[in-house]
Design a protein around this motif. Structure first.
Motif, mmCIF file in Angstrom:
data_model
loop_
_atom_site.group_PDB
_atom_site.id
_atom_site.type_symbol
_atom_site.label_atom_id
_atom_site.label_comp_id
_atom_site.label_asym_id
_atom_site.label_seq_id
_atom_site.Cartn_x
_atom_site.Cartn_y
_atom_site.Cartn_z
ATOM 1 N N VAL A 1 1.202 -1.934 -0.155
ATOM 2 C CA VAL A 1 -0.080 -0.198 -0.021
ATOM 3 C C VAL A 1 1.061 0.938 0.541
ATOM 4 O O VAL A 1 2.180 0.521 0.467
ATOM 5 N N ASP A 2 -0.041 2.871 -0.254
ATOM 6 C CA ASP A 2 1.243 3.485 -0.480
ATOM 7 C C ASP A 2 0.278 4.281 0.550
ATOM 8 O O ASP A 2 1.580 5.374 1.296
ATOM 9 N N ALA A 3 -0.441 4.288 1.610
ATOM 10 C CA ALA A 3 -0.986 5.130 1.790
ATOM 11 C C ALA A 3 -1.594 4.786 3.266
ATOM 12 O O ALA A 3 -2.350 3.918 2.999
ATOM 13 N N ALA A 4 -2.000 5.054 4.837
ATOM 14 C CA ALA A 4 -2.651 4.584 5.308
ATOM 15 C C ALA A 4 -3.650 5.469 6.380
ATOM 16 O O ALA A 4 -2.867 6.552 6.164
ATOM 17 N N ILE A 5 -4.744 5.461 7.307
ATOM 18 C CA ILE A 5 -5.084 6.170 7.609
ATOM 19 C C ILE A 5 -5.721 4.936 9.178
ATOM 20 O O ILE A 5 -5.601 4.081 9.169
ATOM 21 N N THR A 6 -4.802 5.737 10.544
ATOM 22 C CA THR A 6 -4.529 5.971 11.544
ATOM 23 C C THR A 6 -4.843 6.660 12.751
ATOM 24 O O THR A 6 -5.089 7.940 11.988
ATOM 25 N N ASP A 7 -5.458 6.305 13.995
ATOM 26 C CA ASP A 7 -4.892 6.754 14.811
ATOM 27 C C ASP A 7 -3.180 7.711 15.377
ATOM 28 O O ASP A 7 -2.402 7.163 14.601
ATOM 29 N N VAL A 8 -3.062 9.255 15.503
ATOM 30 C CA VAL A 8 -1.799 9.877 15.592
ATOM 31 C C VAL A 8 -1.544 8.920 16.314
ATOM 32 O O VAL A 8 -0.065 9.037 16.098
ATOM 33 N N ALA A 9 -1.778 8.896 17.449
ATOM 34 C CA ALA A 9 -0.764 8.009 18.160
ATOM 35 C C ALA A 9 -0.494 7.036 18.090
ATOM 36 O O ALA A 9 0.808 6.382 18.460
ATOM 37 N N ALA A 10 -1.390 6.280 16.861
ATOM 38 C CA ALA A 10 -0.954 4.566 16.296
ATOM 39 C C ALA A 10 0.100 5.263 15.938
ATOM 40 O O ALA A 10 0.867 4.498 15.400
ATOM 41 N N ALA A 11 0.335 5.952 14.637
ATOM 42 C CA ALA A 11 0.902 6.161 13.828
ATOM 43 C C ALA A 11 2.912 6.094 14.238
ATOM 44 O O ALA A 11 3.828 5.717 14.053
ATOM 45 N N TYR A 12 2.391 6.395 15.501
ATOM 46 C CA TYR A 12 3.696 6.686 16.477
ATOM 47 C C TYR A 12 4.068 5.763 17.114
ATOM 48 O O TYR A 12 5.251 4.795 16.846
ATOM 49 N N SER A 13 3.226 4.681 18.010
ATOM 50 C CA SER A 13 3.417 3.336 18.524
ATOM 51 C C SER A 13 4.049 2.581 17.553
ATOM 52 O O SER A 13 4.450 1.818 17.611
ATOM 53 N N ASP B 1 -9.166 10.299 29.352
ATOM 54 C CA ASP B 1 -7.991 10.877 29.283
ATOM 55 C C ASP B 1 -6.468 10.934 28.790
ATOM 56 O O ASP B 1 -6.194 11.514 28.521
ATOM 57 N N ALA B 2 -5.942 9.283 28.562
ATOM 58 C CA ALA B 2 -4.867 8.522 27.630
ATOM 59 C C ALA B 2 -5.703 9.077 26.615
ATOM 60 O O ALA B 2 -4.040 9.201 26.151
ATOM 61 N N SER B 3 -6.045 8.963 25.475
ATOM 62 C CA SER B 3 -6.416 9.580 24.742
ATOM 63 C C SER B 3 -6.038 10.502 24.046
ATOM 64 O O SER B 3 -5.374 10.794 23.395
ATOM 65 N N ILE B 4 -6.592 11.620 24.966
ATOM 66 C CA ILE B 4 -6.802 12.450 24.642
ATOM 67 C C ILE B 4 -5.453 13.071 25.002
ATOM 68 O O ILE B 4 -4.731 14.120 24.255
ATOM 69 N N GLN B 5 -4.367 12.917 26.044
ATOM 70 C CA GLN B 5 -3.197 13.445 25.938
ATOM 71 C C GLN B 5 -2.171 12.640 24.724
ATOM 72 O O GLN B 5 -1.064 13.132 24.179
ATOM 73 N N ALA B 6 -2.943 11.663 24.407
ATOM 74 C CA ALA B 6 -1.430 10.486 23.272
ATOM 75 C C ALA B 6 -1.464 11.670 22.420
ATOM 76 O O ALA B 6 -0.717 12.009 21.672
ATOM 77 N N SER B 7 -3.002 12.186 21.746
ATOM 78 C CA SER B 7 -3.161 12.632 20.271
ATOM 79 C C SER B 7 -2.204 13.654 21.053
ATOM 80 O O SER B 7 -2.082 14.411 19.406
ATOM 81 N N ALA B 8 -2.483 14.822 21.293
ATOM 82 C CA ALA B 8 -1.866 15.584 21.911
ATOM 83 C C ALA B 8 0.074 16.132 21.858
ATOM 84 O O ALA B 8 0.658 16.684 21.225
ATOM 85 N N ASP B 9 0.257 14.724 21.922
ATOM 86 C CA ASP B 9 1.590 13.979 22.681
ATOM 87 C C ASP B 9 1.757 14.129 20.943
ATOM 88 O O ASP B 9 3.401 14.099 20.231
ATOM 89 N N ALA B 10 1.476 13.381 20.472
ATOM 90 C CA ALA B 10 1.339 12.797 18.974
ATOM 91 C C ALA B 10 2.198 13.058 17.792
ATOM 92 O O ALA B 10 2.970 13.189 17.119
ATOM 93 N N PRO B 11 1.522 14.691 17.376
ATOM 94 C CA PRO B 11 1.964 15.713 16.653
ATOM 95 C C PRO B 11 3.715 15.171 16.133
ATOM 96 O O PRO B 11 4.338 15.683 15.306
ATOM 97 N N LYS B 12 3.846 16.382 17.584
ATOM 98 C CA LYS B 12 5.546 16.568 18.101
ATOM 99 C C LYS B 12 6.252 15.541 18.521
ATOM 100 O O LYS B 12 7.648 15.803 17.156
ATOM 101 N N GLN B 13 6.116 14.197 18.675
ATOM 102 C CA GLN B 13 6.565 13.090 18.458
ATOM 103 C C GLN B 13 7.133 12.627 17.158
ATOM 104 O O GLN B 13 8.419 12.459 16.985
ATOM 105 N N LEU B 14 6.251 12.809 16.260
ATOM 106 C CA LEU B 14 6.232 12.792 14.786
ATOM 107 C C LEU B 14 7.837 13.578 13.934
ATOM 108 O O LEU B 14 8.054 12.957 13.929
ATOM 109 N N GLU B 15 6.219 13.894 14.441
ATOM 110 C CA GLU B 15 7.774 15.887 13.987
ATOM 111 C C GLU B 15 9.370 15.540 13.740
ATOM 112 O O GLU B 15 10.143 15.634 13.525
ATOM 113 N N GLU B 16 9.804 15.026 15.393
ATOM 114 C CA GLU B 16 10.788 14.678 15.895
ATOM 115 C C GLU B 16 10.760 13.464 15.977
ATOM 116 O O GLU B 16 12.722 13.360 15.093
ATOM 117 N N LYS B 17 10.388 12.402 15.030
ATOM 118 C CA LYS B 17 11.083 11.481 14.211
ATOM 119 C C LYS B 17 11.024 10.952 12.935
ATOM 120 O O LYS B 17 11.796 10.837 11.930
#
Length: 331
Positions: free
Chosen positions: A204-216, A269-285
């Protein structure tokens, strides 16, 4: 080998004691697909510990994550048949077996956190619990996972419907995938555990997933662009075999009920936090992260929602209309 009578007697005494201890507990094997690092996998572990605590040791909850006991697509049948006692599935894994479960993946249908706070005790949730019972499983936990997804890609970001033209893309289920198809993508169905390899090898060329799952799940190793969109809401839910459940003590049933209610809040609570953190974590990668604008989201909604609505209506009929009405009450 020969043993002395004393040694043999001691061994038998220990074995009898161990059997007695084991018989005081009821095994509860729980299967799920999420990797250990996923924020909801950690909530499942927390839920398991809470069930054991509240049941005062009556339930021995054994969690098998990352498809290590039963494959994701086989969990529902395994529980319904009684092969295992418990499993957790993402709502869209019910596919055509119970397409009502897909109601929250309607493009831009239920992305409100306030609505999700009301979900576990809502009429909509109760309606689905009854439908799940009719399919042979008893629901014991609702775990909100995300209202923030990413369109992942390599080489360029997916920011307009036209960008999907000609893409091979991992989809998540028949009704939602109609929206991707409407934008020109060809969808491929596969469990989350197989997507990384499919992206790495070009299946596959692309995917859709939870932003936190893209990181984990480390998608950043095989995709370099991700567009953050509130396009769908997904949840994991825990369910058990009804016959097994009916054989439990009232204490164990109460433990499952209370732990499920607590886990709903922990997951939120965990999902709200993960969604907030993940974009920056992905950028750092090294990922180029684009947050979709209001105009871009509106273009996606206009392209995808009619196709989803048509498919959902065909698959769910009057029950679908009823469920959508109940969801309106908590929006």
């Amino acid at each position: 080998m020969k043993r002395t009578t004393q040694t043999l007697a001691a061994t038998l005494l220990f074995s009898a004691s161990a059997i007695g201890m084991a018989s005081a507990q009821t095994a509860m094997r729980c299967s799920h697909q999420l990797p250990p690092a996923h924020h909801i996998a950690k909530v499942v572990d927390q839920w398991a510990a809470e069930v054991e605590k509240l049941s005062e040791g009556e339930l021995d909850v054994q969690v098998f994550g990352a498809d290590s006991l039963v494959k994701a697509n086989d969990n529902i049948l395994a529980v319904a048949k009684g092969d295992i006692e418990c499993a957790f599935s993402l709502n869209f894994q019910w596919g055509k077996t119970l397409p009502l479960m897909n109601v929250t993946v309607g493009p831009y249908t239920m992305s409100s956190i306030e609505a999700w706070k009301k979900w576990p005790t809502s009429e909509a949730a109760a309606f689905l619990e009854q439908k799940l019972a009719e399919k042979g499983v008893k629901n014991v936990a609702w775990m909100f996972q995300t209202n923030t997804s990413v369109f992942t890609s390599k080489g360029k970001a997916l920011i307009t419907p036209a960008d999907f033209q000609g893409l091979k893309m991992r989809g998540i289920g028949p009704a939602f995938d109609r929206g991707l198809t409407a934008m020109g993508a060809t969808t491929v169905s596969m469990p989350g555990s197989e997507v990384y390899q499919a992206l790495a090898t070009g299946i596959v060329d692309a995917a859709i997933t939870d932003v936190a799952a893209a990181y984990s799940r480390k998608y950043y190793e095989v995709q370099d662009h991700m567009t953050v969109v509130p396009v769908l809401a997904a949840y994991l839910h825990g369910y058990v075999n009804p016959g097994w459940y009916e054989g439990l003590s009232e204490k164990s049933k109460a433990a499952l009920d209370q732990a499920g209610k607590s886990a709903s809040q922990w997951a939120l609570d965990a999902s709200i936090q993960a969604s907030a953190d993940a974009p920056k974590q992905l950028e750092e990668k090294g990922v180029t992260v684009h947050i979709a604008t209001d105009a871009e989201n509106e273009a996606f909604r206009a392209a995808m929602q009619p196709a989803f609505a048509e498919g959902f209506a065909e698959e769910t009929g009057e029950d679908g209309k009823t469920l959508l009405g109940l969801i309106e009450k908590i929006q």
